[in-house]
Design an enzyme around this catalytic site. Structure first.
Site, PDB file in Angstrom:
ATOM      1  N   VAL A  26       0.837  -1.200   0.000  1.00 26.81           N
ATOM      2  CA  VAL A  26       0.000   0.000   0.000  1.00 26.81           C
ATOM      3  C   VAL A  26       0.872   1.251   0.000  1.00 26.81           C
ATOM      4  CG1 VAL A  26      -1.703   1.330   1.292  1.00 26.81           C
ATOM      5  CG2 VAL A  26      -1.931  -1.156   1.128  1.00 26.81           C
ATOM      6  N   PRO A  46      11.205   0.291   8.604  1.00 26.77           N
ATOM      7  CA  PRO A  46      12.333  -0.604   8.889  1.00 26.77           C
ATOM      8  C   PRO A  46      12.652  -1.540   7.726  1.00 26.77           C
ATOM      9  CG  PRO A  46      10.776  -0.564  10.717  1.00 26.77           C
ATOM     10  CD  PRO A  46      10.119   0.137   9.580  1.00 26.77           C
ATOM     11  N   PRO A 175     -18.140   0.714 -41.856  1.00 28.28           N
ATOM     12  CA  PRO A 175     -19.091   0.671 -42.969  1.00 28.28           C
ATOM     13  C   PRO A 175     -20.390   1.437 -42.742  1.00 28.28           C
ATOM     14  CG  PRO A 175     -19.168  -1.376 -41.736  1.00 28.28           C
ATOM     15  CD  PRO A 175     -18.033  -0.579 -41.160  1.00 28.28           C
ATOM     16  N   ASP A 198     -17.583  12.566 -44.397  1.00 27.06           N
ATOM     17  CA  ASP A 198     -17.921  11.919 -45.658  1.00 27.06           C
ATOM     18  C   ASP A 198     -19.410  11.592 -45.697  1.00 27.06           C
ATOM     19  OD1 ASP A 198     -15.527  11.977 -46.947  1.00 27.06           O
ATOM     20  OD2 ASP A 198     -14.986   9.903 -46.537  1.00 27.06           O
ATOM     21  N   LYS A 220     -18.757  12.602 -51.197  1.00 26.37           N
ATOM     22  CA  LYS A 220     -18.657  12.373 -52.635  1.00 26.37           C
ATOM     23  C   LYS A 220     -19.572  11.221 -53.021  1.00 26.37           C
ATOM     24  CE  LYS A 220     -13.728  13.561 -52.478  1.00 26.37           C
ATOM     25  NZ  LYS A 220     -12.350  13.069 -52.690  1.00 26.37           N
ATOM     26  N   GLY A 251     -15.687   6.964 -44.151  1.00 24.44           N
ATOM     27  CA  GLY A 251     -16.236   5.623 -44.151  1.00 24.44           C
ATOM     28  C   GLY A 251     -15.122   4.600 -44.309  1.00 24.44           C
ATOM     29  N   GLY A 252     -15.335   3.412 -43.757  1.00 24.33           N
ATOM     30  CA  GLY A 252     -14.330   2.354 -43.904  1.00 24.33           C
ATOM     31  C   GLY A 252     -13.036   2.691 -43.210  1.00 24.33           C
ATOM     32  N   ASP A 253     -11.929   2.512 -43.926  1.00 25.20           N
ATOM     33  CA  ASP A 253     -10.587   2.783 -43.394  1.00 25.20           C
ATOM     34  C   ASP A 253      -9.949   3.911 -44.203  1.00 25.20           C
ATOM     35  OD1 ASP A 253      -8.133   1.291 -41.752  1.00 25.20           O
ATOM     36  OD2 ASP A 253      -7.463   2.321 -43.561  1.00 25.20           O
ATOM     37  N   THR A 281     -12.639  -1.707 -42.696  1.00 21.95           N
ATOM     38  CA  THR A 281     -12.839  -1.418 -44.106  1.00 21.95           C
ATOM     39  C   THR A 281     -14.062  -2.144 -44.661  1.00 21.95           C
ATOM     40  OG1 THR A 281     -11.887  -1.616 -46.316  1.00 21.95           O
ATOM     41  CG2 THR A 281     -11.186  -3.238 -44.696  1.00 21.95           C
ATOM     42  N   MET A 327     -17.268   0.780 -55.162  1.00 23.39           N
ATOM     43  CA  MET A 327     -17.771   1.842 -56.049  1.00 23.39           C
ATOM     44  C   MET A 327     -17.875   1.338 -57.487  1.00 23.39           C
ATOM     45  SD  MET A 327     -15.524   4.965 -54.407  1.00 23.39           S
ATOM     46  CE  MET A 327     -14.018   3.998 -54.340  1.00 23.39           C
ATOM     47  N   GLY A 356     -24.455  -2.163 -46.474  1.00 16.57           N
ATOM     48  CA  GLY A 356     -24.014  -3.139 -45.489  1.00 16.57           C
ATOM     49  C   GLY A 356     -24.180  -2.681 -44.054  1.00 16.57           C
TER      50      GLY A 356
END
Length: 425
Positions: A26, A46, A175, A198, A220, A251-253, A281, A327, A356
């Site tokens: 402690v 001690p 996703p 995004d 986009k 989105g994703g990675d 991803t 895409m 998804g």
């Protein structure tokens, strides 16, 4: 001592002498915490346990190997006693009280002039919890609060502008399902002053941001980029240089066909600190939502991720090498023709997963020769991930006699549904 008699505060002990009486575990924990606060620690005991002896051997604290003396409290700012002997601890407390020095008595919390809270640090926030003298209860509460801060469930965002410059975090949001962003990504989003968002990713999390957090939309769609990449780069740097914590929510990675590398490079070139937080991803996770693995023993040992039919000439045209098209809906017919021309059989299985992990997820399964007509007939649209290869056979939504029967199926389903509806076309 009642909890209402406690006045919570925080001590700044940097460079100040403190005393720890006791040599056990402690005392070692308390000494370590005091050292972390920058205090000059003297231990009187001690015998010292291994942890204390190591701190002493390293020159981090001073250890006096003897019993306690009243004069040991002279000139110190704070005392911690944890000898395990209630009489000794009481004497230390009395001596400290006589000199108006705050002392924590580990043997008797009711008689202690001060309590040591359960402490956790998340970023530059230190939380300290007292729980009526019940240390295990305090630790459980501390851990729960720290976890909530770590995961972004509690507001960790600064309300006063920091003295240092701002920063950019490129956060992969996964996703789209809010449960698939990483803990680190969720935490950074909760700290953001500006979010550059995004069209895809966990959009529902934007509703949880504080009202004064600015959201800059730069989404986009295929063939339509209303905010060019050069402008996105400029916005990230400009906002960070104003001192803001900027999160680029993608989105994703960020590093999988997400132009995150370009954004990170631009930030560094302009002297802006940038952090990259990997995301789940869609190239792998969205097929998984339909029960399609991108590799599977006996079916496929590798996979390629591409965005258009022009790149298909560079990937193996074999059913045992999975091809993932991102895409790719608009060029699906050309992509299927390109793969057939490269030698991929017309009966190669193909799966399309739209939206998804979202409530309106839809799975369409066909063959290389039929999928373009199927997609056109039912109006398949982005966001969608297209999987080409024998691994599609593993999907629970594939026809029962996939090799010999009609392949054409379209399945709307929820990822949380245990009994998805299956509609056969």
């Amino acid at each position: 001592m009642a909890i209402q008699d406690i006045y919570p505060t925080a001590l700044r002990l940097l460079g100040r002498p403190v005393l720890v009486v006791g040599g056990g575990p402690v005392a070692a924990r308390r000494a370590k915490g005091l050292l972390d606060a920058g205090a000059r620690v003297t231990v009187v005991a001690p015998v010292a346990c291994q942890a204390l002896a190591e701190l002493s051997d390293a020159g981090l604290l001073s250890w006096e190997p003897r019993t306690y003396r009243t004069e040991d409290v002279d000139g110190v700012w704070f005392v911690q006693t944890a000898t395990g002997d209630s009489a000794v601890d009481a004497q230390v407390s009395e001596d400290a009280e006589a000199q108006r020095i705050w002392c924590v008595n580990a043997s008797d919390h009711e008689a202690s002039a001060a309590w040591t809270p359960a402490v956790a640090v998340v970023d530059d926030v230190k939380i300290a919890i007292n729980a009526g003298g019940d240390p295990r209860r305090a630790m459980a509460l501390r851990d729960a609060v720290a976890t909530a801060l770590e995961t972004g469930d509690l507001p960790l965002r600064r309300r006063r502008a920091p003295k240092d410059s701002g920063s950019v975090a490129l956060v992969g949001g996964g996703p789209g399902d809010t449960g698939l962003i990483t803990v680190r990504g969720r935490r950074l989003l909760g700290q953001a002053d500006v979010v550059v968002a995004d069209r895809l990713g966990p959009r529902e999390l934007l509703k949880e941001l504080a009202p004064d957090v600015r959201v800059i939309e730069v989404g986009k769609t295929p063939g339509h980029h209303p905010v060019p990449q050069s402008e996105i780069n400029r916005v990230l740097v400009e906002e960070a240089l104003k001192g803001n914590r900027v999160v680029r929510l993608k989105g994703g990675d960020p590093y999988v066909l997400g132009r995150g590398g370009e954004e990170a490079e631009y930030c560094r070139q302009h002297g802006v600190e940038v952090e990259v937080v990997s995301g789940v991803t869609s190239a792998i996770s969205v097929p998984a939502a339909a029960g399609i693995p991108v590799t599977h023993r006996g079916l496929a040992k590798g996979f390629s991720v591409v965005t258009g039919h022009e790149e298909l000439s560079e990937v193996p045209a074999r059913a045992d090498h999975t091809i993932v098209l991102l895409m790719g809906v608009g060029q699906l017919r050309e992509s299927a023709a390109a793969l057939a021309g490269a030698g991929l059989p017309q009966d190669t299985p193909v799966g399309i997963v739209e939206n998804g992990y979202l409530p309106d997820q839809r799975v369409t399964i066909g063959t290389l020769g039929s999928i373009a007509d199927q997609a056109e007939a039912i109006g398949v649209a982005n966001p969608a991930v297209i999987v080409i290869g024998d691994v599609v056979r593993v999907s629970p939504f594939a026809p029962s006699h996939f090799k010999t029967a009609d392949y054409g199926t379209t399945t709307p389903n929820s990822p949380r549904s245990t009994k998805p509806r299956v509609l056969t076309t």
